[in-house]
Scaffold this motif. Structure first.
Motif, short mmCIF file in Angstrom:
data_model
loop_
_atom_site.label_atom_id
_atom_site.label_comp_id
_atom_site.label_asym_id
_atom_site.label_seq_id
_atom_site.Cartn_x
_atom_site.Cartn_y
_atom_site.Cartn_z
N GLY A 276 0.84 -1.19 0.00
CA GLY A 276 0.00 0.00 0.00
C GLY A 276 0.87 1.24 0.00
O GLY A 276 2.10 1.15 0.03
N PHE A 277 0.23 2.39 -0.02
CA PHE A 277 0.97 3.64 -0.03
C PHE A 277 1.72 3.87 1.28
O PHE A 277 2.86 4.30 1.28
N ARG A 278 1.07 3.54 2.40
CA ARG A 278 1.67 3.78 3.71
C ARG A 278 2.05 2.51 4.46
O ARG A 278 2.78 2.56 5.45
N TYR A 279 1.53 1.36 4.01
CA TYR A 279 1.72 0.12 4.75
C TYR A 279 2.01 -1.06 3.83
O TYR A 279 1.55 -1.09 2.69
N HIS A 280 2.75 -2.02 4.35
CA HIS A 280 2.88 -3.36 3.75
C HIS A 280 2.10 -4.29 4.68
O HIS A 280 2.22 -4.19 5.91
N HIS A 281 1.35 -5.20 4.10
CA HIS A 281 0.68 -6.25 4.86
C HIS A 281 1.29 -7.56 4.41
O HIS A 281 1.16 -7.94 3.25
N ASP A 282 1.98 -8.25 5.31
CA ASP A 282 2.62 -9.52 4.99
C ASP A 282 1.88 -10.66 5.68
O ASP A 282 1.56 -10.57 6.87
N LEU A 283 1.64 -11.73 4.93
CA LEU A 283 0.95 -12.90 5.44
C LEU A 283 1.93 -14.05 5.58
O LEU A 283 2.68 -14.35 4.64
N TYR A 284 1.90 -14.70 6.73
CA TYR A 284 2.74 -15.85 7.02
C TYR A 284 1.89 -17.02 7.49
O TYR A 284 0.86 -16.83 8.14
N ALA A 285 2.33 -18.23 7.19
CA ALA A 285 1.78 -19.45 7.79
C ALA A 285 2.73 -19.83 8.91
O ALA A 285 3.95 -19.86 8.73
N LEU A 286 2.16 -20.09 10.07
CA LEU A 286 2.98 -20.40 11.24
C LEU A 286 2.28 -21.50 12.02
O LEU A 286 1.20 -21.27 12.59
N ASN A 287 2.88 -22.69 12.02
CA ASN A 287 2.29 -23.84 12.70
C ASN A 287 0.88 -24.09 12.17
O ASN A 287 0.72 -24.32 11.00
N ASP A 288 -0.14 -23.97 13.01
CA ASP A 288 -1.51 -24.25 12.58
C ASP A 288 -2.37 -22.98 12.51
O ASP A 288 -3.58 -23.04 12.66
N VAL B 5 -0.41 -15.50 10.34
CA VAL B 5 0.00 -14.26 10.98
C VAL B 5 0.04 -13.17 9.93
O VAL B 5 0.59 -13.35 8.83
N GLU B 6 -0.55 -12.02 10.27
CA GLU B 6 -0.46 -10.85 9.41
C GLU B 6 0.38 -9.81 10.14
O GLU B 6 0.11 -9.47 11.29
N ILE B 7 1.41 -9.34 9.45
CA ILE B 7 2.27 -8.29 9.99
C ILE B 7 2.04 -7.03 9.16
O ILE B 7 2.18 -7.06 7.93
N ILE B 8 1.70 -5.96 9.85
CA ILE B 8 1.44 -4.69 9.19
C ILE B 8 2.62 -3.76 9.50
O ILE B 8 2.88 -3.42 10.66
N TYR B 9 3.32 -3.39 8.43
CA TYR B 9 4.53 -2.58 8.55
C TYR B 9 4.24 -1.16 8.05
O TYR B 9 3.77 -0.97 6.94
N ASN B 10 4.50 -0.17 8.91
CA ASN B 10 4.28 1.24 8.60
C ASN B 10 5.51 1.78 7.86
O ASN B 10 6.59 1.87 8.44
N LEU B 11 5.34 2.11 6.59
CA LEU B 11 6.46 2.57 5.77
C LEU B 11 6.96 3.95 6.20
O LEU B 11 8.15 4.23 6.14
N GLU B 12 6.03 4.82 6.62
CA GLU B 12 6.44 6.17 7.02
C GLU B 12 7.28 6.16 8.29
O GLU B 12 8.24 6.91 8.41
N LEU B 13 6.91 5.31 9.24
CA LEU B 13 7.63 5.25 10.51
C LEU B 13 8.76 4.22 10.51
O LEU B 13 9.60 4.21 11.41
N GLY B 14 8.76 3.34 9.50
CA GLY B 14 9.79 2.32 9.43
C GLY B 14 9.70 1.30 10.56
O GLY B 14 10.73 0.88 11.09
N GLN B 15 8.48 0.91 10.91
CA GLN B 15 8.31 -0.03 12.02
C GLN B 15 7.06 -0.88 11.83
O GLN B 15 6.17 -0.52 11.07
N VAL B 16 7.05 -1.99 12.54
CA VAL B 16 5.86 -2.84 12.57
C VAL B 16 4.82 -2.17 13.46
O VAL B 16 5.10 -1.83 14.60
#
Length: 81
Positions: A30-42, A45-56
């Protein structure tokens, strides 16, 4: 690790555990965020990373397959096995 234990971890530990043990399935840019999807065990997990702040900003574990809908076009079923 199950989803209940995962959800009680700090956001930092959730990120570290996911990056080390999870399988990256898809990303929505996205313009301000990345949304990453992971499979973990059963669970997933969705990790939302703020591009402007450089942090999760947020990490959320879930088991509801309906939450995969935004990622469906980008997920290869081979990645789940």
């Amino acid at each position: 690790m199950d989803i209940d234990i995962f959800s009680k971890l700090t956001i930092s530990r959730q990120a570290q555990y996911t990056w080390k043990h999870g399988s990256h399935l898809a990303r929505k840019d996205g313009f301000r965020y990345h949304h990453d999807l992971y499979a973990l065990n059963d669970f997933f997990v969705e990790i939302i990373y703020n591009l402007e702040l450089g942090q999760v900003d947020k990490i959320e574990g879930f088991i509801q397959t309906a939450r995969l809908n935004p990622y469906i076009e980008d997920i290869s079923l081979n990645q789940l096995y």
